[in-house]
Motif scaffolding. Structure first.
Motif, PDB file in Angstrom:
ATOM      1  N   PRO A 257       0.803  -1.230   0.000  1.00 64.30           N
ATOM      2  CA  PRO A 257       0.000   0.000   0.000  1.00 64.30           C
ATOM      3  C   PRO A 257       0.837   1.283   0.000  1.00 64.30           C
ATOM      4  O   PRO A 257       0.457   2.272  -0.615  1.00 64.30           O
ATOM      5  N   THR A 258       1.977   1.270   0.694  1.00 67.45           N
ATOM      6  CA  THR A 258       2.736   2.514   0.798  1.00 67.45           C
ATOM      7  C   THR A 258       3.530   2.819  -0.464  1.00 67.45           C
ATOM      8  O   THR A 258       3.384   3.891  -1.046  1.00 67.45           O
ATOM      9  N   GLU A 259       4.345   1.882  -0.899  1.00 66.37           N
ATOM     10  CA  GLU A 259       5.213   2.145  -2.048  1.00 66.37           C
ATOM     11  C   GLU A 259       4.491   1.982  -3.383  1.00 66.37           C
ATOM     12  O   GLU A 259       4.673   2.780  -4.295  1.00 66.37           O
ATOM     13  N   GLU A 260       3.661   0.965  -3.499  1.00 70.52           N
ATOM     14  CA  GLU A 260       2.992   0.709  -4.773  1.00 70.52           C
ATOM     15  C   GLU A 260       1.785   1.617  -5.005  1.00 70.52           C
ATOM     16  O   GLU A 260       1.492   1.990  -6.132  1.00 70.52           O
ATOM     17  N   LYS A 261       1.078   1.975  -3.930  1.00 71.32           N
ATOM     18  CA  LYS A 261      -0.129   2.791  -4.074  1.00 71.32           C
ATOM     19  C   LYS A 261       0.033   4.203  -3.520  1.00 71.32           C
ATOM     20  O   LYS A 261      -0.870   5.018  -3.635  1.00 71.32           O
ATOM     21  N   GLY A 262       1.158   4.482  -2.887  1.00 68.53           N
ATOM     22  CA  GLY A 262       1.411   5.812  -2.369  1.00 68.53           C
ATOM     23  C   GLY A 262       0.602   6.185  -1.136  1.00 68.53           C
ATOM     24  O   GLY A 262       0.336   7.355  -0.904  1.00 68.53           O
ATOM     25  N   LEU A 263       0.211   5.207  -0.343  1.00 67.98           N
ATOM     26  CA  LEU A 263      -0.606   5.468   0.844  1.00 67.98           C
ATOM     27  C   LEU A 263       0.276   5.702   2.074  1.00 67.98           C
ATOM     28  O   LEU A 263       0.176   5.017   3.074  1.00 67.98           O
ATOM     29  N   TRP A 264       1.116   6.694   2.021  1.00 65.77           N
ATOM     30  CA  TRP A 264       2.022   7.004   3.137  1.00 65.77           C
ATOM     31  C   TRP A 264       1.263   7.641   4.281  1.00 65.77           C
ATOM     32  O   TRP A 264       0.396   8.476   4.085  1.00 65.77           O
ATOM     33  N   GLY A 265       1.596   7.226   5.499  1.00 59.62           N
ATOM     34  CA  GLY A 265       0.992   7.821   6.680  1.00 59.62           C
ATOM     35  C   GLY A 265      -0.464   7.441   6.902  1.00 59.62           C
ATOM     36  O   GLY A 265      -1.136   8.039   7.714  1.00 59.62           O
ATOM     37  N   ARG A 266      -0.935   6.463   6.178  1.00 58.61           N
ATOM     38  CA  ARG A 266      -2.332   6.048   6.313  1.00 58.61           C
ATOM     39  C   ARG A 266      -2.493   5.122   7.510  1.00 58.61           C
ATOM     40  O   ARG A 266      -1.565   4.474   7.965  1.00 58.61           O
ATOM     41  N   CYS A 267      -3.696   5.045   7.982  1.00 63.18           N
ATOM     42  CA  CYS A 267      -4.034   4.234   9.137  1.00 63.18           C
ATOM     43  C   CYS A 267      -4.515   2.853   8.688  1.00 63.18           C
ATOM     44  O   CYS A 267      -5.198   2.731   7.669  1.00 63.18           O
ATOM     45  N   LYS A 268      -4.162   1.848   9.456  1.00 63.40           N
ATOM     46  CA  LYS A 268      -4.688   0.505   9.192  1.00 63.40           C
ATOM     47  C   LYS A 268      -6.196   0.523   9.399  1.00 63.40           C
ATOM     48  O   LYS A 268      -6.708   1.307  10.203  1.00 63.40           O
ATOM     49  N   ARG A 269      -6.904  -0.345   8.693  1.00 64.38           N
ATOM     50  CA  ARG A 269      -8.352  -0.466   8.879  1.00 64.38           C
ATOM     51  C   ARG A 269      -8.580  -1.075  10.262  1.00 64.38           C
ATOM     52  O   ARG A 269      -8.127  -2.168  10.562  1.00 64.38           O
ATOM     53  N   HIS A 270      -9.259  -0.320  11.108  1.00 69.33           N
ATOM     54  CA  HIS A 270      -9.507  -0.812  12.461  1.00 69.33           C
ATOM     55  C   HIS A 270     -10.805  -0.230  13.012  1.00 69.33           C
ATOM     56  O   HIS A 270     -11.371   0.710  12.466  1.00 69.33           O
ATOM     57  N   ALA A 271     -11.260  -0.832  14.072  1.00 67.97           N
ATOM     58  CA  ALA A 271     -12.434  -0.347  14.803  1.00 67.97           C
ATOM     59  C   ALA A 271     -12.091  -0.395  16.282  1.00 67.97           C
ATOM     60  O   ALA A 271     -11.464  -1.346  16.756  1.00 67.97           O
ATOM     61  N   ILE A 272     -12.504   0.631  16.994  1.00 67.20           N
ATOM     62  CA  ILE A 272     -12.230   0.727  18.421  1.00 67.20           C
ATOM     63  C   ILE A 272     -13.546   0.888  19.165  1.00 67.20           C
ATOM     64  O   ILE A 272     -14.397   1.676  18.761  1.00 67.20           O
ATOM     65  N   TYR A 273     -13.696   0.135  20.242  1.00 65.86           N
ATOM     66  CA  TYR A 273     -14.821   0.327  21.143  1.00 65.86           C
ATOM     67  C   TYR A 273     -14.251   0.890  22.433  1.00 65.86           C
ATOM     68  O   TYR A 273     -13.394   0.282  23.066  1.00 65.86           O
ATOM     69  N   ALA A 274     -14.713   2.079  22.793  1.00 69.67           N
ATOM     70  CA  ALA A 274     -14.245   2.729  24.018  1.00 69.67           C
ATOM     71  C   ALA A 274     -15.437   3.177  24.848  1.00 69.67           C
ATOM     72  O   ALA A 274     -16.475   3.544  24.306  1.00 69.67           O
ATOM     73  N   GLU A 275     -15.260   3.122  26.146  1.00 67.40           N
ATOM     74  CA  GLU A 275     -16.266   3.607  27.096  1.00 67.40           C
ATOM     75  C   GLU A 275     -15.599   4.638  27.983  1.00 67.40           C
ATOM     76  O   GLU A 275     -14.594   4.327  28.636  1.00 67.40           O
ATOM     77  N   ASN A 276     -16.143   5.832  27.985  1.00 69.00           N
ATOM     78  CA  ASN A 276     -15.611   6.893  28.841  1.00 69.00           C
ATOM     79  C   ASN A 276     -14.102   7.069  28.690  1.00 69.00           C
ATOM     80  O   ASN A 276     -13.376   7.217  29.667  1.00 69.00           O
ATOM     81  N   GLY A 277     -13.631   7.010  27.460  1.00 67.17           N
ATOM     82  CA  GLY A 277     -12.219   7.216  27.172  1.00 67.17           C
ATOM     83  C   GLY A 277     -11.323   6.012  27.404  1.00 67.17           C
ATOM     84  O   GLY A 277     -10.110   6.098  27.233  1.00 67.17           O
ATOM     85  N   ILE A 278     -11.894   4.883  27.790  1.00 67.55           N
ATOM     86  CA  ILE A 278     -11.111   3.659  28.018  1.00 67.55           C
ATOM     87  C   ILE A 278     -11.386   2.687  26.876  1.00 67.55           C
ATOM     88  O   ILE A 278     -12.539   2.323  26.623  1.00 67.55           O
ATOM     89  N   ILE A 279     -10.329   2.282  26.194  1.00 62.37           N
ATOM     90  CA  ILE A 279     -10.478   1.343  25.083  1.00 62.37           C
ATOM     91  C   ILE A 279     -10.777  -0.041  25.638  1.00 62.37           C
ATOM     92  O   ILE A 279     -10.013  -0.572  26.434  1.00 62.37           O
ATOM     93  N   ARG A 280     -11.901  -0.583  25.231  1.00 57.48           N
ATOM     94  CA  ARG A 280     -12.324  -1.920  25.667  1.00 57.48           C
ATOM     95  C   ARG A 280     -12.033  -2.984  24.624  1.00 57.48           C
ATOM     96  O   ARG A 280     -11.894  -4.155  24.970  1.00 57.48           O
TER      97      ARG A 280
END
Length: 98
Positions: free
Chosen positions: A38-61
């Protein structure tokens, strides 16, 4: 992010869409996409991995990342980060509290 939220009809839901234009959160979470495909072939520098976060009151669960050796961007197999998967994880977390 507001336009994307409007397009996805999340409006006043419990979802919070967040941008990370400088990549500060991406780096702090160690989620930077560094695979050469993704970075060298597609030029996606500094991109974020595909992810999902569930957090409660600022705490990642829970954090789910869609990536694999043959799919560093998680495009072919995004299932770990999709809503149905996250809802199952959230349900399990809630049941543990009971």
């Amino acid at each position: 992010m507001q336009a994307w939220g409007k397009d996805q009809k999340v409006g006043l839901s419990m979802l919070q869409l967040m941008g990370d234009p400088k990549g500060d959160l991406t780096k702090a979470l160690d989620m930077e996409l560094t695979h050469p495909g993704p970075t060298e072939e597609k030029g996606l520098w500094g991109r974020c991995k595909r992810h999902a976060i569930y957090a409660e009151n600022g705490i990642i669960r829970a954090i789910q990342i869609a990536e694999g050796p043959d799919d560093p961007a998680g495009d072919a197999h995004p299932e770990p980060t999709l809503a149905d998967t996250m809802l199952e994880i959230i349900d399990k977390i809630q049941k543990k509290k009971e």
